[in-house]
Design a protein around this motif. Structure first.
Motif, PDB file in Angstrom:
ATOM      1  N   ALA A 158      28.089   0.105  35.742  1.00  0.00           N
ATOM      2  CA  ALA A 158      29.370   0.104  35.030  1.00  0.00           C
ATOM      3  C   ALA A 158      30.326   1.186  35.515  1.00  0.00           C
ATOM      4  O   ALA A 158      31.514   1.145  35.190  1.00  0.00           O
ATOM      5  CB  ALA A 158      29.131   0.274  33.521  1.00  0.00           C
ATOM      6  N   GLY A 159      29.830   2.170  36.262  1.00  0.00           N
ATOM      7  CA  GLY A 159      30.689   3.266  36.725  1.00  0.00           C
ATOM      8  C   GLY A 159      30.275   4.577  36.108  1.00  0.00           C
ATOM      9  O   GLY A 159      29.543   4.637  35.121  1.00  0.00           O
ATOM     10  N   SER A 160      30.772   5.669  36.697  1.00  0.00           N
ATOM     11  CA  SER A 160      30.356   7.001  36.265  1.00  0.00           C
ATOM     12  C   SER A 160      31.207   7.555  35.137  1.00  0.00           C
ATOM     13  O   SER A 160      30.800   8.478  34.439  1.00  0.00           O
ATOM     14  CB  SER A 160      30.406   7.965  37.455  1.00  0.00           C
ATOM     15  N   GLU A 161      32.407   7.018  34.934  1.00  0.00           N
ATOM     16  CA  GLU A 161      33.279   7.494  33.859  1.00  0.00           C
ATOM     17  C   GLU A 161      32.994   6.683  32.596  1.00  0.00           C
ATOM     18  O   GLU A 161      33.191   5.469  32.580  1.00  0.00           O
ATOM     19  CB  GLU A 161      34.751   7.352  34.263  1.00  0.00           C
ATOM     20  N   LYS A 162      32.515   7.352  31.544  1.00  0.00           N
ATOM     21  CA  LYS A 162      32.180   6.675  30.293  1.00  0.00           C
ATOM     22  C   LYS A 162      31.312   5.450  30.584  1.00  0.00           C
ATOM     23  O   LYS A 162      31.727   4.311  30.402  1.00  0.00           O
ATOM     24  CB  LYS A 162      33.448   6.300  29.529  1.00  0.00           C
ATOM     25  N   PRO A 163      30.092   5.661  31.053  1.00  0.00           N
ATOM     26  CA  PRO A 163      29.296   4.565  31.616  1.00  0.00           C
ATOM     27  C   PRO A 163      28.513   3.713  30.623  1.00  0.00           C
ATOM     28  O   PRO A 163      27.997   2.667  30.998  1.00  0.00           O
ATOM     29  CB  PRO A 163      28.326   5.308  32.531  1.00  0.00           C
ATOM     30  N   GLY A 164      28.379   4.122  29.372  1.00  0.00           N
ATOM     31  CA  GLY A 164      27.420   3.518  28.458  1.00  0.00           C
ATOM     32  C   GLY A 164      27.599   2.022  28.254  1.00  0.00           C
ATOM     33  O   GLY A 164      28.718   1.512  28.163  1.00  0.00           O
ATOM     34  N   ILE A 165      26.460   1.313  28.164  1.00  0.00           N
ATOM     35  CA  ILE A 165      26.428  -0.104  27.795  1.00  0.00           C
ATOM     36  C   ILE A 165      25.750  -0.182  26.435  1.00  0.00           C
ATOM     37  O   ILE A 165      24.554   0.080  26.309  1.00  0.00           O
ATOM     38  CB  ILE A 165      25.659  -0.937  28.838  1.00  0.00           C
ATOM     39  N   PHE A 166      26.525  -0.540  25.397  1.00  0.00           N
ATOM     40  CA  PHE A 166      26.047  -0.422  24.019  1.00  0.00           C
ATOM     41  C   PHE A 166      25.389  -1.685  23.479  1.00  0.00           C
ATOM     42  O   PHE A 166      24.519  -1.614  22.627  1.00  0.00           O
ATOM     43  CB  PHE A 166      27.202  -0.045  23.099  1.00  0.00           C
ATOM     44  N   GLU A 167      25.849  -2.852  23.930  1.00  0.00           N
ATOM     45  CA  GLU A 167      25.283  -4.085  23.386  1.00  0.00           C
ATOM     46  C   GLU A 167      25.390  -5.192  24.420  1.00  0.00           C
ATOM     47  O   GLU A 167      26.320  -5.233  25.229  1.00  0.00           O
ATOM     48  CB  GLU A 167      26.000  -4.492  22.097  1.00  0.00           C
ATOM     49  N   ILE A 168      24.413  -6.104  24.381  1.00  0.00           N
ATOM     50  CA  ILE A 168      24.370  -7.272  25.263  1.00  0.00           C
ATOM     51  C   ILE A 168      24.189  -8.502  24.393  1.00  0.00           C
ATOM     52  O   ILE A 168      23.285  -8.536  23.549  1.00  0.00           O
ATOM     53  CB  ILE A 168      23.212  -7.183  26.276  1.00  0.00           C
ATOM     54  N   ALA A 227      29.229  -4.798  25.644  1.00  0.00           N
ATOM     55  CA  ALA A 227      30.084  -3.833  24.947  1.00  0.00           C
ATOM     56  C   ALA A 227      29.991  -2.510  25.694  1.00  0.00           C
ATOM     57  O   ALA A 227      28.904  -1.929  25.791  1.00  0.00           O
ATOM     58  CB  ALA A 227      29.640  -3.675  23.491  1.00  0.00           C
ATOM     59  N   LEU A 228      31.130  -2.036  26.215  1.00  0.00           N
ATOM     60  CA  LEU A 228      31.122  -0.906  27.141  1.00  0.00           C
ATOM     61  C   LEU A 228      31.819   0.323  26.562  1.00  0.00           C
ATOM     62  O   LEU A 228      32.824   0.205  25.847  1.00  0.00           O
ATOM     63  CB  LEU A 228      31.800  -1.299  28.455  1.00  0.00           C
ATOM     64  N   GLU A 229      31.300   1.469  26.917  1.00  0.00           N
ATOM     65  CA  GLU A 229      31.899   2.734  26.500  1.00  0.00           C
ATOM     66  C   GLU A 229      33.264   2.952  27.146  1.00  0.00           C
ATOM     67  O   GLU A 229      34.087   3.729  26.651  1.00  0.00           O
ATOM     68  CB  GLU A 229      30.972   3.886  26.863  1.00  0.00           C
ATOM     69  N   SER A 230      33.538   2.270  28.226  1.00  0.00           N
ATOM     70  CA  SER A 230      34.787   2.435  28.975  1.00  0.00           C
ATOM     71  C   SER A 230      35.978   1.770  28.309  1.00  0.00           C
ATOM     72  O   SER A 230      37.030   1.605  28.941  1.00  0.00           O
ATOM     73  CB  SER A 230      34.618   1.866  30.387  1.00  0.00           C
ATOM     74  N   ASN A 231      35.837   1.337  27.044  1.00  0.00           N
ATOM     75  CA  ASN A 231      36.880   0.650  26.269  1.00  0.00           C
ATOM     76  C   ASN A 231      37.058  -0.798  26.703  1.00  0.00           C
ATOM     77  O   ASN A 231      38.037  -1.447  26.306  1.00  0.00           O
ATOM     78  CB  ASN A 231      38.244   1.354  26.357  1.00  0.00           C
ATOM     79  N   GLU A 232      36.132  -1.310  27.498  1.00  0.00           N
ATOM     80  CA  GLU A 232      36.240  -2.662  28.023  1.00  0.00           C
ATOM     81  C   GLU A 232      35.098  -3.534  27.516  1.00  0.00           C
ATOM     82  O   GLU A 232      34.084  -3.044  27.032  1.00  0.00           O
ATOM     83  CB  GLU A 232      36.219  -2.644  29.550  1.00  0.00           C
ATOM     84  N   VAL A 233      35.310  -4.846  27.653  1.00  0.00           N
ATOM     85  CA  VAL A 233      34.263  -5.817  27.381  1.00  0.00           C
ATOM     86  C   VAL A 233      33.911  -6.474  28.705  1.00  0.00           C
ATOM     87  O   VAL A 233      34.792  -6.991  29.401  1.00  0.00           O
ATOM     88  CB  VAL A 233      34.722  -6.881  26.368  1.00  0.00           C
ATOM     89  N   GLY A 234      32.651  -6.438  29.074  1.00  0.00           N
ATOM     90  CA  GLY A 234      32.220  -7.072  30.318  1.00  0.00           C
ATOM     91  C   GLY A 234      31.694  -8.473  30.065  1.00  0.00           C
ATOM     92  O   GLY A 234      30.990  -8.708  29.082  1.00  0.00           O
ATOM     93  N   VAL A 235      32.041  -9.413  30.940  1.00  0.00           N
ATOM     94  CA  VAL A 235      31.496 -10.772  30.877  1.00  0.00           C
ATOM     95  C   VAL A 235      30.837 -11.060  32.220  1.00  0.00           C
ATOM     96  O   VAL A 235      31.511 -11.125  33.256  1.00  0.00           O
ATOM     97  CB  VAL A 235      32.578 -11.820  30.575  1.00  0.00           C
ATOM     98  N   VAL A 236      29.513 -11.190  32.220  1.00  0.00           N
ATOM     99  CA  VAL A 236      28.741 -11.433  33.437  1.00  0.00           C
ATOM    100  C   VAL A 236      28.516 -12.931  33.581  1.00  0.00           C
ATOM    101  O   VAL A 236      27.858 -13.550  32.731  1.00  0.00           O
ATOM    102  CB  VAL A 236      27.382 -10.714  33.395  1.00  0.00           C
ATOM    103  N   ASP A 237      29.052 -13.534  34.638  1.00  0.00           N
ATOM    104  CA  ASP A 237      28.822 -14.950  34.916  1.00  0.00           C
ATOM    105  C   ASP A 237      27.506 -15.074  35.672  1.00  0.00           C
ATOM    106  O   ASP A 237      27.447 -14.895  36.891  1.00  0.00           O
ATOM    107  CB  ASP A 237      29.983 -15.518  35.736  1.00  0.00           C
ATOM    108  N   VAL A 238      26.430 -15.361  34.950  1.00  0.00           N
ATOM    109  CA  VAL A 238      25.094 -15.396  35.543  1.00  0.00           C
ATOM    110  C   VAL A 238      24.973 -16.519  36.572  1.00  0.00           C
ATOM    111  O   VAL A 238      24.195 -16.421  37.524  1.00  0.00           O
ATOM    112  CB  VAL A 238      24.021 -15.536  34.442  1.00  0.00           C
ATOM    113  N   THR A 239      25.762 -17.583  36.413  1.00  0.00           N
ATOM    114  CA  THR A 239      25.694 -18.691  37.367  1.00  0.00           C
ATOM    115  C   THR A 239      26.149 -18.278  38.760  1.00  0.00           C
ATOM    116  O   THR A 239      25.868 -18.973  39.736  1.00  0.00           O
ATOM    117  CB  THR A 239      26.568 -19.871  36.892  1.00  0.00           C
TER     118      THR A 239
END
Length: 584
Positions: A542-552, A566-578
């Motif tokens: 996720a990166g070194s600045e505010k790296p935490g991943i709080f929920e999947i 749910a990311l500490e970086s104030n962002e929401v990540g969406v991983v396209d597993v396909t």
């Protein structure tokens, strides 16, 4: 005449405010409350000042740098080739690397001058928190570096000696290059300096492999503070809810990729924003839970207010029954009832159709941390008192109480078969309890399976959605010791230990088809493991600045296969597993 520089002044109030901020970041809500009350911090002029997350440990890290300079300023063979680690609890004594040639050990008087001050000892373990990934109590730890509690002989295996120095949040490699036995002291000193310089290089965000497209993870920007929770709508597959520290909930419309997977991820527009200004100093969102038909979303928050809203963003109803933060919200399968667990020690059962409180249960003497439904009218709760209570809507007193954990129980999860529940605790164990007598009216079975092996708080547990190990259900656990484990829930056998994280593991989730499970941690890494092969398949940073991943939250439906983060970086990540070749 030169102007006098005022001396450095550190007051007890300064230290108390720093420790209070550390307690809150680490989830020690009880300790923070006691310190705030006894130290009368509410009356302190420093109390209203913003203390950056992890400030106390960052100051200790800077003190460590000063202590190292103070210990090694002489530049002798002993100090230049010192390989002795630093520790907060032990005095530093320089010692030579036996593989490096150099001057002989100095005499006792000279050696005594090379003793350092106390400094942090790196380790993957961290401070014991009060709750797991789904609860905000454990989630305010993202950038709080970890502390050492493991036996000294295990330190070298869990974290390299310089890990506490990584102020950019990047954990260095645990494998050190071999030294040439003929290397001179001069070249060793130069190489040591280069090693320290390179260890601070920040790793770029993205997949760990070279075959996954760099844009496989879409980062949704909209929140202004850390994102603690996220949840896919179970029926409206393109709707994703996310909640942040400031009581703001976003509803995102996330189109699915058209098969075959496009090299370009679908465009995601701005979210619908549900903003509920909090009257409390803390409005961290702790829980998001959809009804099974996807029509309503329950929102738990630190401000103690329950909110339920519709998919259109309208507030269905809200209530202030609880007297403390709400840590968990759980709809019953039918959608008629809603459970809320609170710091006030109670569980409230809400009648969703009537929009009112049905009954409030005083389940625990102290904090109630998690709840789960066993049937549509029987639920379980766990709390800081170490107890697990089985409650029925038809009775005021619990039909059954499970006692065995010696301290706070962080999470409870009912198995897919509805015959057992799993729990995890700060006492470093997870446990399996039989509930067939309660659910199926069978003869009581009081045997308990105790899962031992973690060396720190067990923060999260998850049942495999499908039975894949013979006739035995599999359980996954994650811990603040930086590891996750797979267990045979019947025999208690640990099937595999995964040690890829360098800090707390916050998030844990199985894929709905039970092929994989994923973990996310304070080190910024998302790791995906193959359940059958019991091997790591894919990783993303996720990166070194505010790296935490709080929920999947993992979603699969038809051609859809993706994870929300749910990311500490104030962002929401969406991983396209396909679009991840290693997971096909």
């Amino acid at each position: 005449m030169a102007k006098m520089v005022p001396p450095i002044k550190i007051t007890a109030d300064d230290v108390n405010c720093l420790i209070h901020a550390y307690f809150e970041d680490s989830g020690f809500q009880h300790s923070a409350f006691v310190l705030r009350a006894e130290g009368q911090l509410s009356n302190s002029p420093n109390f209203t000042q913003h203390v950056p997350r992890g400030e106390l440990v960052e100051l200790l890290s800077k003190a460590l740098l000063y202590a190292e300079v103070e210990a090694h300023w002489k530049g002798t063979g002993m100090t230049a080739n010192c390989r002795s680690p630093f520790s907060l609890l032990e005095r530093h004594v320089c010692s030579l690397d036996p593989n490096v040639a150099g001057p002989s050990v100095p005499d006792q008087a000279s050696h005594a001058m090379e003793i350092d001050q106390q400094a942090p000892q790196p380790h993957a373990n961290g401070a014991v928190g009060m709750n797991g990934t789904a609860d905000s109590v454990a989630k305010r730890k993202a950038s709080t570096p970890t502390t050492e509690e493991a036996p000294r002989e295990k330190r070298a295996r869990t974290a390299p000696p310089d890990e506490s120095m990584q102020v950019d949040g990047v954990a260095p490699s645990t494998t050190e290059p071999k030294q040439d036995h003929k290397q001179t002291a001069s070249s060793a000193s130069s190489e040591h300096a280069e090693s320290k310089k390179s260890s601070k290089t920040k790793r770029q965000p993205g997949p760990a492999d070279d075959v996954t497209p760099s844009n496989v993870v879409s980062l949704l920007k909209g929140h202004k503070t850390e994102v603690f929770v996220c949840a896919w709508n179970p029926t409206k597959k393109n709707t994703l809810a996310s909640g942040s520290r400031d009581t703001v909930v976003h509803l995102w419309n996330v189109p699915d990729s058209k098969p075959p997977a496009s090299p370009v991820p679908p465009k995601i527009g701005p979210p619908m924003t549900l903003s509920y200004p909090s009257q409390s100093e803390q409005g961290d969102l702790t829980s998001l839970d959809w009804t099974q038909d996807g029509s309503l979303l329950a929102i738990g928050s630190y401000d103690a207010i329950l909110r339920v809203c519709s998919t259109s963003g309208e507030l269905y109803f809200s209530h202030t029954q609880h007297e403390g933060p709400i840590f968990a919200t759980r709809f019953s399968k039918s959608g008629r009832w809603l459970l809320t667990a609170s710091l006030d020690g109670t569980v409230c059962v809400w009648d969703i159709h009537e929009k009112k409180l049905h009954k409030q249960f005083q389940c625990h003497k102290d904090c109630c941390l998690d709840v789960d439904w066993l049937t549509d009218d029987i639920f379980a709760s766990c709390g800081a008192d170490g107890k697990i209570q089985i409650m029925s809507l038809a009775h005021a007193r619990p039909p059954k109480t499970f006692i065995g954990h010696t301290t706070e129980v962080n999470q409870i999860k009912c198995s897919p078969s509805r015959s057992r529940i799993a729990s995890c605790s700060d006492d470093r164990t997870a446990r399996i309890w039989n509930i067939e007598d309660i659910v199926y009216n069978r003869p009581p079975n009081n045997d308990v399976v105790v899962l031992r092996g973690h060396s720190h708080t067990v923060s999260s547990i998850a049942w495999s959605p499908v039975i894949t190990e013979g006739d035995h259900e599999i359980l996954a656990s994650s811990s603040f010791d930086g590891t996750s484990r797979l267990w045979d829930s019947v025999t208690g056998e640990c099937l595999r230990v995964f040690q890829d994280h360098k800090r707390h593991v916050y998030a844990l989730a199985f894929s709905p088809d039970a092929r994989f499970f994923a973990t996310g941690g304070a080190d910024g890494w998302l790791h995906v493991y193959d359940v059958k092969a019991r091997q790591k398949r894919w990783s993303w940073y996720a990166g070194s600045e505010k790296p935490g991943i709080f929920e999947i939250d993992w979603q699969q439906s038809g051609n859809i296969n993706r994870m929300a983060l749910a990311l500490e970086s104030n962002e929401v990540g969406v991983v396209d597993v396909t679009r991840v070749p290693l997971l096909q």
